[in-house]
Scaffold this motif. Structure first.
Motif, PDB file in Angstrom:
ATOM      1  N   ASN A 171      -5.371  -3.078  -7.202  1.00  0.00           N
ATOM      2  CA  ASN A 171      -6.172  -2.881  -5.988  1.00  0.00           C
ATOM      3  C   ASN A 171      -5.272  -2.784  -4.762  1.00  0.00           C
ATOM      4  OD1 ASN A 171      -8.459  -2.992  -7.519  1.00  0.00           O
ATOM      5  ND2 ASN A 171      -9.115  -5.020  -6.831  1.00  0.00           N
ATOM      6  N   GLY A 172      -5.580  -1.840  -3.910  1.00  0.00           N
ATOM      7  CA  GLY A 172      -4.822  -1.663  -2.677  1.00  0.00           C
ATOM      8  C   GLY A 172      -3.596  -0.790  -2.803  1.00  0.00           C
ATOM      9  N   GLY A 188      -8.086  -6.635 -10.956  1.00  0.00           N
ATOM     10  CA  GLY A 188      -7.722  -6.177  -9.619  1.00  0.00           C
ATOM     11  C   GLY A 188      -6.237  -6.083  -9.368  1.00  0.00           C
ATOM     12  N   SER A 221      -2.900   2.329  -2.932  1.00  0.00           N
ATOM     13  CA  SER A 221      -3.477   3.654  -2.734  1.00  0.00           C
ATOM     14  C   SER A 221      -2.450   4.776  -2.799  1.00  0.00           C
ATOM     15  CB  SER A 221      -4.198   3.709  -1.379  1.00  0.00           C
ATOM     16  OG  SER A 221      -3.315   3.362  -0.324  1.00  0.00           O
ATOM     17  N   TRP A 243       0.809  -1.216   0.000  1.00  0.00           N
ATOM     18  CA  TRP A 243       0.000   0.000   0.000  1.00  0.00           C
ATOM     19  C   TRP A 243       0.845   1.269   0.000  1.00  0.00           C
ATOM     20  CZ3 TRP A 243       0.298   3.358   4.193  1.00  0.00           C
ATOM     21  CH2 TRP A 243       0.930   2.862   5.321  1.00  0.00           C
ATOM     22  N   HIS A 301     -10.814   7.841  -5.518  1.00  0.00           N
ATOM     23  CA  HIS A 301     -10.739   7.255  -4.192  1.00  0.00           C
ATOM     24  C   HIS A 301      -9.740   6.096  -4.139  1.00  0.00           C
ATOM     25  CE1 HIS A 301     -14.125   9.652  -2.770  1.00  0.00           C
ATOM     26  NE2 HIS A 301     -14.784   9.317  -3.867  1.00  0.00           N
ATOM     27  N   SER A 302      -9.661   5.311  -5.203  1.00  0.00           N
ATOM     28  CA  SER A 302      -8.766   4.151  -5.178  1.00  0.00           C
ATOM     29  C   SER A 302      -7.311   4.533  -5.412  1.00  0.00           C
ATOM     30  CB  SER A 302      -9.204   3.130  -6.232  1.00  0.00           C
ATOM     31  OG  SER A 302      -9.119   3.681  -7.544  1.00  0.00           O
ATOM     32  N   HIS A 303      -7.078   5.540  -6.259  1.00  0.00           N
ATOM     33  CA  HIS A 303      -5.706   5.955  -6.574  1.00  0.00           C
ATOM     34  C   HIS A 303      -5.635   7.479  -6.600  1.00  0.00           C
ATOM     35  CE1 HIS A 303      -6.194   1.903  -8.341  1.00  0.00           C
ATOM     36  NE2 HIS A 303      -4.951   1.715  -7.936  1.00  0.00           N
ATOM     37  N   SER A 343     -11.171   0.682 -13.178  1.00  0.00           N
ATOM     38  CA  SER A 343     -10.683   0.353 -11.828  1.00  0.00           C
ATOM     39  C   SER A 343      -9.895   1.485 -11.192  1.00  0.00           C
ATOM     40  CB  SER A 343      -9.806  -0.902 -11.887  1.00  0.00           C
ATOM     41  OG  SER A 343      -8.633  -0.675 -12.664  1.00  0.00           O
ATOM     42  N   ILE A 344      -9.650   2.553 -11.926  1.00  0.00           N
ATOM     43  CA  ILE A 344      -8.888   3.692 -11.406  1.00  0.00           C
ATOM     44  C   ILE A 344      -9.843   4.849 -11.152  1.00  0.00           C
ATOM     45  CG2 ILE A 344      -7.053   5.354 -11.885  1.00  0.00           C
ATOM     46  CD1 ILE A 344      -5.723   3.264 -13.600  1.00  0.00           C
ATOM     47  N   THR A 345      -9.961   5.241  -9.894  1.00  0.00           N
ATOM     48  CA  THR A 345     -10.830   6.349  -9.505  1.00  0.00           C
ATOM     49  C   THR A 345     -10.084   7.276  -8.567  1.00  0.00           C
ATOM     50  OG1 THR A 345     -11.732   5.159  -7.582  1.00  0.00           O
ATOM     51  CG2 THR A 345     -12.857   4.857  -9.705  1.00  0.00           C
TER      52      THR A 345
END
Length: 448
Positions: free
Chosen positions: A145-146, A142, A148, A124, A171-173, A167-169
């Protein structure tokens, strides 16, 4: 008297040495401070023992084809890992166990075919992921994922045909500013997902040297990016090509040859789901600044996030500064600006119900208060003139010759001959004169 050696201390010392051998530098490597260098050592497998205190580990230019589970679990301080130019085909699950402090991972120039979703679990803190020049054909959804803290991801020079942009937003990245997908085999992209990417990701998205199929939707996206001056397009203008009907022999440099798309209807920026409003603002240090977040989105269900150069990301739930306020309508107030507040301020407005976002950018420049010019330039000039005047007065004004200025005879160290000689040279200006006592043989102090 004979001394007896008890087996207890010897056994304890041996155990300590064996336990400490885990941190010993392998003989083929070079270990300096917190860095372990094992590059170009001909390694076919990972050394049994590696320095546990290492922060940087270089295993590049070897012949590593696999990594066992927990290969680096005894290196909790590891932050930078170089595995470039090896023979890695895949990574087993759990390879990076207990190395959550890793920030930089270079897996370029290997033989990876698939990037599975478990490859980077637990990393992370990872900021840079380098995977270019492999043989990657598939990216699992995924895989990121994680991550961040990810800022840069390099996937160029592979054989990728699909990328999961959705998958890239924000909030996620939230820190991702570069996504390099150049020199792959991308032909048709989900342009709706591409336009929904965070604006910082769109600015750093590299898509040149792909086999994109020419169509109006593709051209519309690139046309708006070019209008906003994205450096990813300006730096690689010639390398942005598209193929006509998928024929690789018939391609168009669409940033140069726009006449092929003259029949396309380019949407206005206001109607795009992702819109950028640009503005510039110059303020004086100490003044209050109010930045609005007016975008093409409207409604009461909007959430706002500001990215600032000095305070990072600001939301209504994360403000811990009394000098900064974020209002429900997205307006950002800074009570007393400082010079280090200069930079680009990006406000992201999100409509979660309609799955839309829009961005406003404000370039703020904070300058120091203006001071009176007299206190700087004129003061220096006046001081120089006064100094020059004093020097000229000292060199060229005629010295006093009146009798009242003459000192009594007994206190003079010059003879009468020296005085007459000085009168004959009265036309010359002498600043300093030292007595030559040795020629006159005058003793000082005079004898009584």
């Amino acid at each position: 008297m004979t001394s007896r050696l008890y087996p207890g201390p010897l056994l304890l010392l041996l155990l300590c040495l064996l336990h400490g051998s885990e941190g010993i530098c392998p003989p083929m490597c070079i270990c300096v401070s917190d860095t372990a260098g094992c590059s170009s050592c001909g390694l076919t497998k990972l050394p049994q023992s590696l320095p546990t205190f290492s922060v940087i580990l270089d295993l590049s230019h070897n012949y590593l084809s696999w990594l066992r589970v927990g290969s680096f679990k005894k290196m909790p301080r590891l932050e930078k890992l170089l595995l470039t130019h090896n023979e890695l085909v895949s990574l087993e699950e759990g390879v990076f166990t207990n190395v959550s402090s890793l920030r930089y991972l270079d897996l370029s120039s290997n033989k990876l075919h698939v990037v599975e979703q478990h490859y980077f679990q637990g990393l992370w803190k990872l900021e840079e992921l380098i995977l270019f020049n492999n043989k990657i054909t598939q990216l699992e959804v995924g895989m990121l994922n994680g991550l961040s803290s990810l800022k840069k991801a390099y996937f160029s020079l592979n054989q990728i045909t699909y990328f999961p942009f959705f998958s890239i937003t924000d909030h996620s990245h939230p820190f991702l500013t570069m996504l390099d997908l150049s020199s792959n085999r991308l032909s048709r992209l989900p342009w709706v997902d591409v336009k929904a990417l965070p604006m910082l990701v769109q600015r750093g998205l590299y898509l040149h040297n792909n086999s994109l199929i020419c169509d109006c939707t593709m051209y519309s996206v690139f046309w708006h990016w070019d209008l906003r001056g994205f450096e990813t397009l300006r730096d690689f203008t010639e390398e942005h090509i598209c193929t006509i009907y998928g024929n690789t022999r018939s391609f168009v440099r669409f940033l140069r040859q726009s006449r092929f798309f003259r029949n396309c209807t380019v949407e206005k920026p206001m109607s795009l789901p992702v819109t950028v409003f640009l503005s510039k603002l110059t303020v004086t240090e100490g003044e209050m600044v109010r930045l609005d977040c007016e975008t093409s989105l409207s409604g009461t269900d909007l959430s706002f996030t500001w990215l600032t150069p000095s305070k990072g990301y600001i939301t209504q739930t994360s403000i811990n500064d009394t000098l900064v306020s974020l209002f429900p309508n997205g307006t950002l107030d800074i009570q007393a600006t400082k010079v280090n507040d200069t930079g680009l301020y990006v406000c992201s407005a999100q409509d979660m119900k309609r799955a839309l976002n829009a961005t406003r950018e404000v370039n703020v420049t904070v300058v120091l208060p203006q001071t009176e010019s007299f206190n700087t330039g004129y003061t220096t000039l006046l001081a120089c003139m006064v100094s020059m005047l004093c020097i000229f007065m000292y060199l060229y004004l005629t010295p006093c010759r009146c009798s009242c200025c003459t000192q009594p005879g007994p206190h003079s160290v010059f003879s009468s001959t020296r005085r007459s000689h000085r009168r004959s040279q009265s036309s010359k200006r002498v600043a300093f004169m030292e007595p030559m006592l040795s020629e006159e043989r005058i003793e000082w102090p005079p004898k009584s």
